[in-house]
Design a protein around this motif. Sequence first.
Motif, PDB file in Angstrom:
ATOM      1  N   PRO A   1     -34.482 102.038   5.923  1.00  0.00           N
ATOM      2  CA  PRO A   1     -33.503 103.129   5.997  1.00  0.00           C
ATOM      3  C   PRO A   1     -32.201 102.673   6.654  1.00  0.00           C
ATOM      4  CG  PRO A   1     -35.652 103.888   6.729  1.00  0.00           C
ATOM      5  CD  PRO A   1     -35.753 102.398   6.570  1.00  0.00           C
ATOM      6  N   TYR A   2     -31.118 103.371   6.295  1.00  0.00           N
ATOM      7  CA  TYR A   2     -29.805 103.072   6.866  1.00  0.00           C
ATOM      8  C   TYR A   2     -29.897 103.033   8.390  1.00  0.00           C
ATOM      9  CZ  TYR A   2     -24.859 103.383   7.980  1.00  0.00           C
ATOM     10  OH  TYR A   2     -23.608 103.132   8.478  1.00  0.00           O
ATOM     11  N   GLY A   3     -29.308 102.012   8.961  1.00  0.00           N
ATOM     12  CA  GLY A   3     -29.328 101.844  10.412  1.00  0.00           C
ATOM     13  C   GLY A   3     -30.519 101.045  10.912  1.00  0.00           C
ATOM     14  N   GLU A   4     -31.491 100.779  10.030  1.00  0.00           N
ATOM     15  CA  GLU A   4     -32.681 100.022  10.413  1.00  0.00           C
ATOM     16  C   GLU A   4     -32.882  98.787   9.536  1.00  0.00           C
ATOM     17  OE1 GLU A   4     -36.111 102.597  10.518  1.00  0.00           O
ATOM     18  OE2 GLU A   4     -34.943 104.223  11.407  1.00  0.00           O
ATOM     19  N   ASP A   5     -31.936  98.511   8.657  1.00  0.00           N
ATOM     20  CA  ASP A   5     -32.059  97.438   7.676  1.00  0.00           C
ATOM     21  C   ASP A   5     -31.708  96.092   8.317  1.00  0.00           C
ATOM     22  OD1 ASP A   5     -31.859  95.690   5.485  1.00  0.00           O
ATOM     23  OD2 ASP A   5     -31.225  97.314   4.165  1.00  0.00           O
ATOM     24  N   LEU A   6     -32.739  95.347   8.680  1.00  0.00           N
ATOM     25  CA  LEU A   6     -32.536  94.077   9.365  1.00  0.00           C
ATOM     26  C   LEU A   6     -31.976  92.988   8.451  1.00  0.00           C
ATOM     27  CD1 LEU A   6     -35.683  93.955  11.673  1.00  0.00           C
ATOM     28  CD2 LEU A   6     -33.355  94.721  12.211  1.00  0.00           C
ATOM     29  N   VAL A   7     -32.254  93.063   7.149  1.00  0.00           N
ATOM     30  CA  VAL A   7     -31.699  92.073   6.221  1.00  0.00           C
ATOM     31  C   VAL A   7     -30.185  92.249   6.135  1.00  0.00           C
ATOM     32  CG1 VAL A   7     -31.695  91.190   3.851  1.00  0.00           C
ATOM     33  CG2 VAL A   7     -33.853  91.862   4.933  1.00  0.00           C
ATOM     34  N   CYS A   8     -29.732  93.485   5.976  1.00  0.00           N
ATOM     35  CA  CYS A   8     -28.283  93.747   5.948  1.00  0.00           C
ATOM     36  C   CYS A   8     -27.628  93.323   7.265  1.00  0.00           C
ATOM     37  CB  CYS A   8     -27.995  95.226   5.689  1.00  0.00           C
ATOM     38  SG  CYS A   8     -27.800  95.639   3.953  1.00  0.00           S
ATOM     39  N   ALA A   9     -28.275  93.645   8.356  1.00  0.00           N
ATOM     40  CA  ALA A   9     -27.722  93.286   9.665  1.00  0.00           C
ATOM     41  C   ALA A   9     -27.613  91.776   9.811  1.00  0.00           C
ATOM     42  CB  ALA A   9     -28.597  93.869  10.771  1.00  0.00           C
ATOM     43  N   ALA A  10     -28.630  91.055   9.370  1.00  0.00           N
ATOM     44  CA  ALA A  10     -28.608  89.594   9.475  1.00  0.00           C
ATOM     45  C   ALA A  10     -27.500  89.001   8.616  1.00  0.00           C
ATOM     46  CB  ALA A  10     -29.961  89.012   9.068  1.00  0.00           C
ATOM     47  N   VAL A  11     -27.391  89.455   7.372  1.00  0.00           N
ATOM     48  CA  VAL A  11     -26.357  88.936   6.467  1.00  0.00           C
ATOM     49  C   VAL A  11     -24.967  89.251   7.015  1.00  0.00           C
ATOM     50  CG1 VAL A  11     -25.351  89.192   4.156  1.00  0.00           C
ATOM     51  CG2 VAL A  11     -27.825  88.936   4.428  1.00  0.00           C
ATOM     52  N   SER A  12     -24.762  90.465   7.468  1.00  0.00           N
ATOM     53  CA  SER A  12     -23.462  90.845   8.035  1.00  0.00           C
ATOM     54  C   SER A  12     -23.124  89.998   9.260  1.00  0.00           C
ATOM     55  CB  SER A  12     -23.457  92.326   8.426  1.00  0.00           C
ATOM     56  OG  SER A  12     -23.595  93.136   7.302  1.00  0.00           O
ATOM     57  N   GLY A  13     -24.101  89.833  10.134  1.00  0.00           N
ATOM     58  CA  GLY A  13     -23.872  89.040  11.345  1.00  0.00           C
ATOM     59  C   GLY A  13     -23.540  87.594  11.032  1.00  0.00           C
ATOM     60  N   ILE A  14     -24.244  87.013  10.085  1.00  0.00           N
ATOM     61  CA  ILE A  14     -23.992  85.612   9.711  1.00  0.00           C
ATOM     62  C   ILE A  14     -22.593  85.462   9.119  1.00  0.00           C
ATOM     63  CG2 ILE A  14     -24.639  83.807   8.059  1.00  0.00           C
ATOM     64  CD1 ILE A  14     -27.588  84.802   8.482  1.00  0.00           C
ATOM     65  N   ILE A  15     -22.261  86.304   8.161  1.00  0.00           N
ATOM     66  CA  ILE A  15     -20.957  86.175   7.491  1.00  0.00           C
ATOM     67  C   ILE A  15     -19.811  86.485   8.444  1.00  0.00           C
ATOM     68  CG2 ILE A  15     -19.473  87.092   5.670  1.00  0.00           C
ATOM     69  CD1 ILE A  15     -22.009  87.406   3.948  1.00  0.00           C
ATOM     70  N   LEU A  16     -19.880  87.610   9.153  1.00  0.00           N
ATOM     71  CA  LEU A  16     -18.776  87.981  10.046  1.00  0.00           C
ATOM     72  C   LEU A  16     -18.663  87.039  11.236  1.00  0.00           C
ATOM     73  CD1 LEU A  16     -19.092  91.856   9.892  1.00  0.00           C
ATOM     74  CD2 LEU A  16     -17.456  90.385   8.705  1.00  0.00           C
TER      75      LEU A  16
ATOM     76  N   LEU B   1     -27.666  81.881   5.292  1.00  0.00           N
ATOM     77  CA  LEU B   1     -27.927  82.887   4.260  1.00  0.00           C
ATOM     78  C   LEU B   1     -29.104  82.466   3.376  1.00  0.00           C
ATOM     79  CD1 LEU B   1     -24.274  83.821   3.272  1.00  0.00           C
ATOM     80  CD2 LEU B   1     -25.905  85.251   4.535  1.00  0.00           C
ATOM     81  N   LYS B   2     -29.198  81.179   3.056  1.00  0.00           N
ATOM     82  CA  LYS B   2     -30.320  80.680   2.257  1.00  0.00           C
ATOM     83  C   LYS B   2     -31.640  80.867   2.997  1.00  0.00           C
ATOM     84  CE  LYS B   2     -27.863  77.389  -0.639  1.00  0.00           C
ATOM     85  NZ  LYS B   2     -27.649  75.966  -0.975  1.00  0.00           N
ATOM     86  N   SER B   3     -31.609  80.751   4.305  1.00  0.00           N
ATOM     87  CA  SER B   3     -32.809  80.984   5.104  1.00  0.00           C
ATOM     88  C   SER B   3     -33.244  82.446   5.007  1.00  0.00           C
ATOM     89  CB  SER B   3     -32.542  80.606   6.565  1.00  0.00           C
ATOM     90  OG  SER B   3     -33.652  80.871   7.364  1.00  0.00           O
TER      91      SER B   3
END
Length: 103
Positions: free
Chosen positions: A27-42, A87-89
Amino acid sequence: MIKITVRYQSTGEFLSLESLGHANSAPYGEDLVCAAVSGIILGGINALKDGCYKLHYDEKQGSIVLCNIGKMSQHDIIVIETIISQLKSIERDNPKFIKISVQ
């Protein structure tokens, strides 16, 4: 699903990185994959030093595009390759939620 496209010039020099979409792994706000990708890129973008990049983003669509528009320093080459490696990881562990294409 998050779709990431990494492009290189014919010389092997980094050209662009595009990330589009949301993982929807939770669910929105709990998505660890999105959080990880955002953190890596930003985090990686914040570490770039040369300033020879164009950046476009749309938070609502979940898109970010980083384009190289100049000569990259060795430092920035390492930062970009670290972003891609991380990101590949994430993709390796979460293939249902992230797909990386290298061109």
